[in-house]
Design a protein around this motif. Structure first.
Motif, PDB file in Angstrom:
ATOM      1  N   UNK A 113       6.238  14.382 -36.843  1.00 22.80           N
ATOM      2  CA  UNK A 113       6.794  13.117 -37.317  1.00 22.80           C
ATOM      3  C   UNK A 113       5.809  11.974 -37.090  1.00 22.80           C
ATOM      4  N   UNK A 114       5.882  10.972 -37.968  1.00 20.35           N
ATOM      5  CA  UNK A 114       5.120   9.757 -37.724  1.00 20.35           C
ATOM      6  C   UNK A 114       5.633   9.059 -36.476  1.00 20.35           C
ATOM      7  N   UNK A 115       4.745   8.446 -35.756  1.00 22.13           N
ATOM      8  CA  UNK A 115       5.116   7.633 -34.595  1.00 22.13           C
ATOM      9  C   UNK A 115       5.440   6.232 -35.091  1.00 22.13           C
ATOM     10  N   UNK A 116       6.721   5.906 -35.144  1.00 26.16           N
ATOM     11  CA  UNK A 116       7.112   4.632 -35.744  1.00 26.16           C
ATOM     12  C   UNK A 116       6.570   3.430 -34.976  1.00 26.16           C
ATOM     13  N   UNK A 117       6.180   3.631 -33.719  1.00 22.41           N
ATOM     14  CA  UNK A 117       5.650   2.520 -32.924  1.00 22.41           C
ATOM     15  C   UNK A 117       4.269   2.079 -33.413  1.00 22.41           C
ATOM     16  N   UNK A 118       3.633   2.888 -34.240  1.00 20.10           N
ATOM     17  CA  UNK A 118       2.310   2.552 -34.761  1.00 20.10           C
ATOM     18  C   UNK A 118       2.373   1.675 -36.018  1.00 20.10           C
ATOM     19  N   UNK A 147       3.515   5.968 -44.323  1.00 22.40           N
ATOM     20  CA  UNK A 147       3.177   7.063 -45.230  1.00 22.40           C
ATOM     21  C   UNK A 147       2.416   8.152 -44.490  1.00 22.40           C
ATOM     22  N   UNK A 148       1.422   7.751 -43.721  1.00 20.99           N
ATOM     23  CA  UNK A 148       0.579   8.753 -43.085  1.00 20.99           C
ATOM     24  C   UNK A 148      -0.202   8.132 -41.931  1.00 20.99           C
ATOM     25  N   UNK A 149      -0.428   8.935 -40.887  1.00 23.74           N
ATOM     26  CA  UNK A 149      -1.372   8.614 -39.824  1.00 23.74           C
ATOM     27  C   UNK A 149      -2.416   9.721 -39.769  1.00 23.74           C
ATOM     28  N   UNK A 150      -3.663   9.345 -39.585  1.00 18.96           N
ATOM     29  CA  UNK A 150      -4.751  10.312 -39.464  1.00 18.96           C
ATOM     30  C   UNK A 150      -5.388  10.197 -38.081  1.00 18.96           C
ATOM     31  N   UNK A 151      -5.815  11.338 -37.556  1.00 20.95           N
ATOM     32  CA  UNK A 151      -6.493  11.339 -36.268  1.00 20.95           C
ATOM     33  C   UNK A 151      -7.857  11.997 -36.404  1.00 20.95           C
ATOM     34  N   UNK A 186     -11.833   6.696 -46.945  1.00 15.47           N
ATOM     35  CA  UNK A 186     -10.731   7.633 -46.689  1.00 15.47           C
ATOM     36  C   UNK A 186      -9.748   7.665 -47.851  1.00 15.47           C
ATOM     37  N   UNK A 187      -9.328   6.506 -48.346  1.00 15.17           N
ATOM     38  CA  UNK A 187      -8.302   6.434 -49.380  1.00 15.17           C
ATOM     39  C   UNK A 187      -8.836   5.738 -50.630  1.00 15.17           C
ATOM     40  N   UNK A 188      -8.305   6.160 -51.773  1.00 16.03           N
ATOM     41  CA  UNK A 188      -8.495   5.443 -53.030  1.00 16.03           C
ATOM     42  C   UNK A 188      -7.118   5.137 -53.608  1.00 16.03           C
ATOM     43  N   UNK A 189      -7.018   4.020 -54.295  1.00 13.89           N
ATOM     44  CA  UNK A 189      -5.776   3.704 -55.000  1.00 13.89           C
ATOM     45  C   UNK A 189      -6.086   3.613 -56.489  1.00 13.89           C
ATOM     46  N   UNK A 242     -10.407   6.098 -34.030  1.00 14.73           N
ATOM     47  CA  UNK A 242      -9.986   7.496 -33.904  1.00 14.73           C
ATOM     48  C   UNK A 242      -8.747   7.791 -34.724  1.00 14.73           C
ATOM     49  N   UNK A 243      -8.004   6.766 -35.108  1.00 11.91           N
ATOM     50  CA  UNK A 243      -6.792   6.954 -35.894  1.00 11.91           C
ATOM     51  C   UNK A 243      -6.699   5.877 -36.964  1.00 11.91           C
TER      52      UNK A 243
END
Length: 709
Positions: free
Chosen positions: A57-62, A149-153, A166-169, A243-244
């Motif tokens: 699960x995503x960490x909602x605190x982030x 939507x997403x977290x990356x580590x 990392x991302x394109x829109x 790192x994230x």
């Protein structure tokens, strides 16, 4: 994996969790601490708690705003301080729907969160807000689907040189008239990026967004089914060498505040937001989106079924007299046309058709232009085997229309108190009743087979202010569009044998909220090359190709580009035709033969699989190519068609096209339409070596057909 799989998985561990699985798409939410929170997505079909003791699960605190929706009423956020009431599902063999009911503890409101999944990798989401009090409630903020939507580590970021990579829109860059569908990928940079339309921007950007994770191969895709103001807000929280990273999204409805006043004991139903993801490329995302639109959005029964009849028309650019109209009907019949539609100008006296805006709203054929009534042309079209259609812009009234002078209070008033010269406020019950009755009269009295609906306004007129009757002004946009959608749904059900064709100054209202009640839509009034190629390329991403009207001849397209390229630019969508010769001139038989040859291919080869077709954009960003390649194929890969069109400055171009809609185990007959040359080749060689196409000039084309044998 079977993409007909769908299931809503509710599990109540320490909190209420909701897992929406459709195909290989997984989206999860949790109700915890008085709020509904986004828990994340998975593109490979895994529920996020597949490892019970190590959930992902995503960490909602982030996330600053992890909430799955944003609602503000009377200045109070309803994103939190909620109570769980219940969660219900209803599953059929075609789809599954759920309703999560939450109750605010600080405002007398009940929020129902509706979700639909259907086996495609896209879901539909909308909110229903009930006013439980005896006083009106002012809705001032609305994001139908939002949150993390997403977290990356480290695992995903190990090989990333810069967080900018990392991302394109992907979205349509231009919001102005005649620039619809101009698709482009852009790198997503840290910070907040907003893609907006209609409110604060012009109205010709279709509400569509792609987000691509360049490191993991995932693409999210979304549309907002609303004809008013909207905003996609993407928040990318990342620092160089971090790192994230954390990515969140809001799909907002925008306008002056309040957006909507909910009457005592009344309710408000939001526009629908569509969201999905795939592990794949852009065309994988587009085809999943089209599958959802076909299955769960465009569900009303339609006249003529899946026929995509070829529409032909004439409007103010012609004299529009009876004699010329009949000559054009004859010409359209020779071209292979199937419907004759009279466009703007039919209400105007002779030689004044270019002033059609001033006569709009009269909705009566001018007696001097049509002395025997418009039925004469309808009957003549029928005698030549063509159906008959008529253009109307029912939401606007010109100065020569009696409604304009008799009911000035029916026209919208902007935030500065200035009354519109033409735009009607459909949120007024008397206005929407008049409009629906008038359209019913037009359909019945003139015995229409097709109704073409236009909508010519300045985008600022969408956001007039109105008195709600409670002493509270509100922005007219949401209630206006509610009334418009309701009217066309009523009409489509009342007249099941009438084809409904949408237009809004071209592509000003192509969203799925509007399209639900229409067979197909104009996506632009710009027909000149090379921009018209980009419009076809982009708008067939937003909508299934059979819904995308593209015009051959007329509206200036003859001024630049080859004859063949213009026609082929329409052939993988829904063809519309204008004339190729003045009424009093001899027709060029070579031109006519090519048009008839092409419409025959469309009817006999392309149209039978068009409504189930998959589409492939070989050159999605035309800024990075000097030619366009677009392909559609049958779902069983038995046949397909490819258009190759060169752009400006491309001369004597040798192009190799590798078909994407083929089966390597089949044998195919490939036909190059320019010279009629055919050959047989294995699917494996087609995939590996491609098809050699040679085009000798800029803005020229080739049509490639392939069929298994």
């Amino acid at each position: 994996m079977n993409n007909n799989y769908f299931d809503i998985y509710y599990h109540n561990e320490s909190n209420h969790r909701f897992c929406y699985r459709s195909g290989e798409m997984v989206y999860e939410e949790v109700f915890a601490n008085g709020a509904l929170l986004s828990s994340g997505w998975n593109a490979s079909g895994y529920p996020l708690n597949v490892l019970k003791n190590c959930p992902s699960y995503l960490n909602h605190k982030k996330f600053a705003e992890p909430f799955a929706f944003n609602v503000e009423i009377d200045g109070q956020s309803l994103d939190f301080s909620l109570e769980y009431v219940d969660f219900k599902t209803d599953k059929t063999e075609n789809d599954e729907k759920s309703v999560l009911t939450l109750k605010s503890t600080v405002t007398p409101a009940i929020i129902k969160v509706h979700t639909l999944i259907d086996g495609t990798q896209m879901l539909s989401r909308w909110l229903e807000i009930e006013n439980a009090s005896d006083k009106p409630l002012k809705l001032s903020r609305l994001s139908v689907l939002s949150g993390g939507v997403e977290s990356l580590d480290d695992d995903a970021l190990d090989h990333v040189k810069s967080v900018d990579d990392v991302y394109s829109i992907g979205y349509f860059e231009n919001d102005a008239w005649g620039n619809e569908g101009q698709f482009k990928w852009n790198n997503l940079r840290p910070g907040c990026t907003a893609i907006e339309g209609r409110f604060g921007r012009d109205r010709f950007r279709h509400p569509l967004l792609f987000i691509r994770n360049n490191t993991t191969g995932i693409i999210w895709f979304s549309q907002i089914g609303f004809s008013g103001g909207y905003s996609y807000s993407v928040d990318y929280h990342a620092r160089p060498n971090a790192c994230t990273t954390h990515l969140s999204l809001k799909t907002e409805i925008t306008g002056h505040k309040p957006l909507y006043v909910i009457a005592p004991k009344g309710k408000f139903i939001s526009p629908v937001v569509y969201m999905g993801l795939v592990h794949g490329n852009l065309d994988d995302a587009i085809n999943e989106m089209h599958a959802h639109i076909r299955k769960s959005v465009l569900t009303l029964p339609e006249a003529e079924g899946k026929t995509a009849l070829i529409n032909c028309g004439m409007g103010a650019e012609h004299t529009m007299n009876v004699e010329d109209s009949k000559a054009f009907i004859d010409q359209f019949a020779l071209m292979g046309g199937e419907i004759f539609t009279i466009d703007a100008g039919w209400e105007c006296p002779p030689d004044e058709q270019m002033e059609w805006g001033a006569y709009n709203g009269r909705n009566i054929p001018d007696k001097d232009r049509y002395p025997n009534g418009i039925k004469e042309l309808r009957d003549y079209a029928h005698s030549k085997g063509l159906k008959f259609g008529l253009w109307v812009d029912i939401e606007n009234v010109g100065q020569y229309c009696k409604i304009h002078t008799e009911h000035p209070e029916w026209r919208t008033v902007n935030a500065l108190g200035e009354r519109s010269e033409k735009f009607l406020d459909m949120s007024i019950p008397e206005v929407s009743k008049w409009a629906e009755n008038e359209l019913s009269r037009i359909i019945e009295e003139y015995e229409l087979d097709l109704l073409r609906v236009d909508h010519n306004v300045d985008f600022t007129e969408y956001f007039g202010m109105r008195d709600t009757g409670f002493g509270i002004p509100e922005c007219v946009c949401l209630k206006h569009n509610e009334a418009v959608y309701r009217m066309y749904e009523n009409l489509k059900k009342r007249f099941p044998n009438v084809i409904f064709e949408n237009c809004a100054g071209g592509g000003g209202r192509t969203d799925l909220g509007m399209m639900k009640s229409f067979n197909h839509t104009w996506v632009s009034d710009w027909q000149k090359m090379p921009r018209s190629i980009a419009i076809t390329n982009g708008m067939t991403m937003a909508l299934p190709p059979e819904r995308v009207d593209r015009l051959f001849a007329g509206m200036g397209c003859h001024t630049i580009g080859s004859f063949d390229a213009h026609l082929r630019n329409t052939m993988l969508g829904h063809i519309s035709l204008n004339v190729i010769s003045p009424a009093d001139a001899k027709i060029n038989e070579k031109q006519m033969a090519f048009v008839r040859h092409s419409t025959d291919i469309y009817k006999k080869f392309i149209r039978p699989f068009l409504y189930e077709s998959k589409i492939y954009h070989h050159t999605p960003d035309l800024n990075e190519s000097d030619y366009s390649v677009l392909e559609i194929s049958a779902p069983d890969k038995s046949k397909g068609a490819i258009t190759v069109i060169t752009l400006c400055g491309t001369n004597e171009k040798a192009i190799t096209v590798k078909p994407k809609g083929i089966d390597v185990s089949k044998e195919y007959k490939v036909t190059l339409d320019n010279d009629g040359f055919s050959y047989v080749i294995s699917g494996e060689k087609l995939k590996r070596n491609g098809i050699a196409v040679e085009i000798n000039a800029s803005l020229s084309s080739e049509l490639v057909l392939y069929e298994s044998i």
